[in-house]
Design a protein around this motif. Structure first.
Motif, PDB file in Angstrom:
ATOM      1  N   ARG A   1       0.815  -1.225   0.000  1.00  0.00           N
ATOM      2  CA  ARG A   1       0.000   0.000   0.000  1.00  0.00           C
ATOM      3  C   ARG A   1       0.847   1.272   0.000  1.00  0.00           C
ATOM      4  NH1 ARG A   1      -4.428  -2.248  -1.988  1.00  0.00           N
ATOM      5  NH2 ARG A   1      -5.617  -3.528  -0.512  1.00  0.00           N
ATOM      6  N   SER A   2       2.015   1.196  -0.618  1.00  0.00           N
ATOM      7  CA  SER A   2       2.855   2.384  -0.844  1.00  0.00           C
ATOM      8  C   SER A   2       3.423   2.994   0.436  1.00  0.00           C
ATOM      9  CB  SER A   2       2.077   3.467  -1.620  1.00  0.00           C
ATOM     10  OG  SER A   2       1.668   2.973  -2.873  1.00  0.00           O
ATOM     11  N   ASP A   3       3.646   2.203   1.460  1.00  0.00           N
ATOM     12  CA  ASP A   3       4.309   2.706   2.666  1.00  0.00           C
ATOM     13  C   ASP A   3       5.760   3.051   2.335  1.00  0.00           C
ATOM     14  OD1 ASP A   3       2.112   2.403   4.380  1.00  0.00           O
ATOM     15  OD2 ASP A   3       2.548   0.276   4.652  1.00  0.00           O
ATOM     16  N   MET A   4       6.220   4.194   2.881  1.00  0.00           N
ATOM     17  CA  MET A   4       7.577   4.666   2.621  1.00  0.00           C
ATOM     18  C   MET A   4       8.261   5.032   3.934  1.00  0.00           C
ATOM     19  SD  MET A   4       8.119   4.885  -0.778  1.00  0.00           S
ATOM     20  CE  MET A   4       9.287   6.205  -1.055  1.00  0.00           C
ATOM     21  N   ASP A   5       9.569   4.959   3.918  1.00  0.00           N
ATOM     22  CA  ASP A   5      10.380   5.377   5.065  1.00  0.00           C
ATOM     23  C   ASP A   5      11.360   6.438   4.580  1.00  0.00           C
ATOM     24  OD1 ASP A   5      11.538   5.524   7.544  1.00  0.00           O
ATOM     25  OD2 ASP A   5      12.704   3.676   7.345  1.00  0.00           O
ATOM     26  N   PHE A   6      11.370   7.588   5.263  1.00  0.00           N
ATOM     27  CA  PHE A   6      12.278   8.677   4.915  1.00  0.00           C
ATOM     28  C   PHE A   6      13.534   8.549   5.767  1.00  0.00           C
ATOM     29  CE2 PHE A   6      13.851  13.003   5.844  1.00  0.00           C
ATOM     30  CZ  PHE A   6      14.206  13.377   4.553  1.00  0.00           C
ATOM     31  N   LEU A   7      14.694   8.534   5.124  1.00  0.00           N
ATOM     32  CA  LEU A   7      15.955   8.337   5.813  1.00  0.00           C
ATOM     33  C   LEU A   7      16.933   9.478   5.515  1.00  0.00           C
ATOM     34  CD1 LEU A   7      16.594   4.571   4.920  1.00  0.00           C
ATOM     35  CD2 LEU A   7      15.487   5.461   6.970  1.00  0.00           C
ATOM     36  N   ASN A   8      17.832   9.703   6.454  1.00  0.00           N
ATOM     37  CA  ASN A   8      18.965  10.587   6.186  1.00  0.00           C
ATOM     38  C   ASN A   8      20.127  10.193   7.092  1.00  0.00           C
ATOM     39  OD1 ASN A   8      19.047  12.295   8.719  1.00  0.00           O
ATOM     40  ND2 ASN A   8      16.941  12.710   8.051  1.00  0.00           N
ATOM     41  N   ASN A   9      21.291  10.700   6.777  1.00  0.00           N
ATOM     42  CA  ASN A   9      22.477  10.399   7.579  1.00  0.00           C
ATOM     43  C   ASN A   9      22.888  11.615   8.407  1.00  0.00           C
ATOM     44  OD1 ASN A   9      23.324  11.948   5.451  1.00  0.00           O
ATOM     45  ND2 ASN A   9      25.176  10.748   5.029  1.00  0.00           N
ATOM     46  N   LYS A  10      21.894  12.244   9.051  1.00  0.00           N
ATOM     47  CA  LYS A  10      22.126  13.473   9.810  1.00  0.00           C
ATOM     48  C   LYS A  10      23.170  13.274  10.911  1.00  0.00           C
ATOM     49  CE  LYS A  10      19.641  17.163  12.260  1.00  0.00           C
ATOM     50  NZ  LYS A  10      20.525  17.185  13.453  1.00  0.00           N
ATOM     51  N   GLY A  11      23.137  12.111  11.557  1.00  0.00           N
ATOM     52  CA  GLY A  11      24.091  11.866  12.633  1.00  0.00           C
ATOM     53  C   GLY A  11      25.522  11.960  12.168  1.00  0.00           C
ATOM     54  N   LEU A  12      25.802  11.397  10.995  1.00  0.00           N
ATOM     55  CA  LEU A  12      27.155  11.482  10.446  1.00  0.00           C
ATOM     56  C   LEU A  12      27.465  12.885   9.941  1.00  0.00           C
ATOM     57  CD1 LEU A  12      27.370   8.124   8.437  1.00  0.00           C
ATOM     58  CD2 LEU A  12      28.316   8.616  10.695  1.00  0.00           C
TER      59      LEU A  12
END
Length: 302
Positions: free
Chosen positions: A125-136
């Motif tokens: 059903r088009s579930d998405m996860d937004f990611l970033n490498n902010k910690g690094l």
């Protein structure tokens, strides 16, 4: 007559196999049905990869049987099924270069253990996860990189079918029955605790429900026969399809006589109904595999 072992497994996991993706979007591998629903899947190749990975980890399966001497990564010419459980169970292709003294072509052995894709039983059903490498990025005062990853948490089903008469046989090679039984037993033990390492997660592919047995022919009887519905907000496996499949006859012998199931309690809402269909032939998953290993030993005269 070739005896065959077949299992159809239901397990629950999340986001098992990604495709190439577009821009910064990681796309799951998917199939489209006629009703427009999308179903994610883990390819048979990725299932094979994890089976061999665990075979090497648990039973020291020899995986050092590959080279690139002919320009293609493939199994070595000097390795046979004696050296490799993987080559025995899942087959191989060894190509030959065309040259002055060679006609080229391939030396091929078909798989005796055949896997289907693991296909989700619930639509995507088009579930998405937004990611970033902010910690690094914060460590060096930079802006983070962004990514979007498709996510799907679902029940999945796959089928494996093993031609027991062809295990340990390849040309002039014919392994002892003890070795044949050992390889099939190890395969069953791996399937019982199968898992997959992906993107920092370890997903559990161990069966919550499994159906199958040893039959007079190697045939995936229950492939495409698993349907999932929801009742009282709990999943249910359609027992009607399984009942009709059990009526299948091979050489005038119904497969219901050699079919058993294993299931984990309190997962499926119609657990009592499923047990009633199989009567004394329903077990825990552990007992199911114990019984099947004993049948394999008996088949090979152990």
């Amino acid at each position: 007559m070739n005896k065959g072992l077949t299992l159809t497994v239901v397990f629950q996991a999340q986001s098992l196999n990604f495709g190439e993706g577009i821009a910064n979007i990681s796309e799951l591998k998917k199939l489209t049905r006629g009703n427009g629903n999308l179903y994610t899947f883990a390819s048979r190749q990725c299932l094979r990869y994890d089976i061999v990975r665990l075979g090497s980890m648990f039973y020291n399966w020899n995986t050092q049987v590959v080279d690139k001497s002919k320009g293609t990564v493939q199994f070595r010419d000097d390795c046979t099924i004696k050296d490799s459980e993987e080559m025995d169970l899942f087959g191989y292709m060894k190509t030959a270069k065309k040259g002055d003294d060679e006609k080229g072509g391939s030396n091929v052995r078909s798989a005796v253990a055949r896997l289907s894709h693991a296909i989700s039983l619930e639509p995507y059903r088009s579930d998405m996860d937004f990611l970033n490498n902010k910690g690094l990025a914060d460590r060096i005062g930079e802006h983070p990189n962004l990514a979007n990853v498709e996510q799907h948490f679902s029940f999945y089903t796959y089928t494996i079918t093993v031609d027991l008469d062809k295990v340990g046989k390849d040309g002039d090679i014919n392994l002892d029955n003890e070795d044949k039984a050992k390889r099939v037993e190890q395969l069953l033990s791996i399937l019982k605790v199968l898992n997959r390492n992906i993107r920092g997660r370890q997903e559990n592919l161990a069966p919550l429900f499994v159906i199958g047995g040893i039959y007079d022919i190697p045939n995936p009887f229950f492939l495409g026969r698993i349907k999932l519905d929801y009742k009282n907000n709990k999943p249910c496996i359609d027992s009607g399809i399984l009942k009709q499949t059990l009526e299948t006859k091979i050489f005038d012998k119904s497969i219901d006589k050699t079919t058993t199931i294993g299931l984990v309690c309190d997962v499926f809402d119609n657990e009592t109904e499923l047990k009633s269909v199989f009567g004394d032939s329903n077990y825990s998953v552990e007992k199911f595999f114990d019984n099947l290993r004993n049948e394999v030993k008996a088949y090979y005269g152990m």
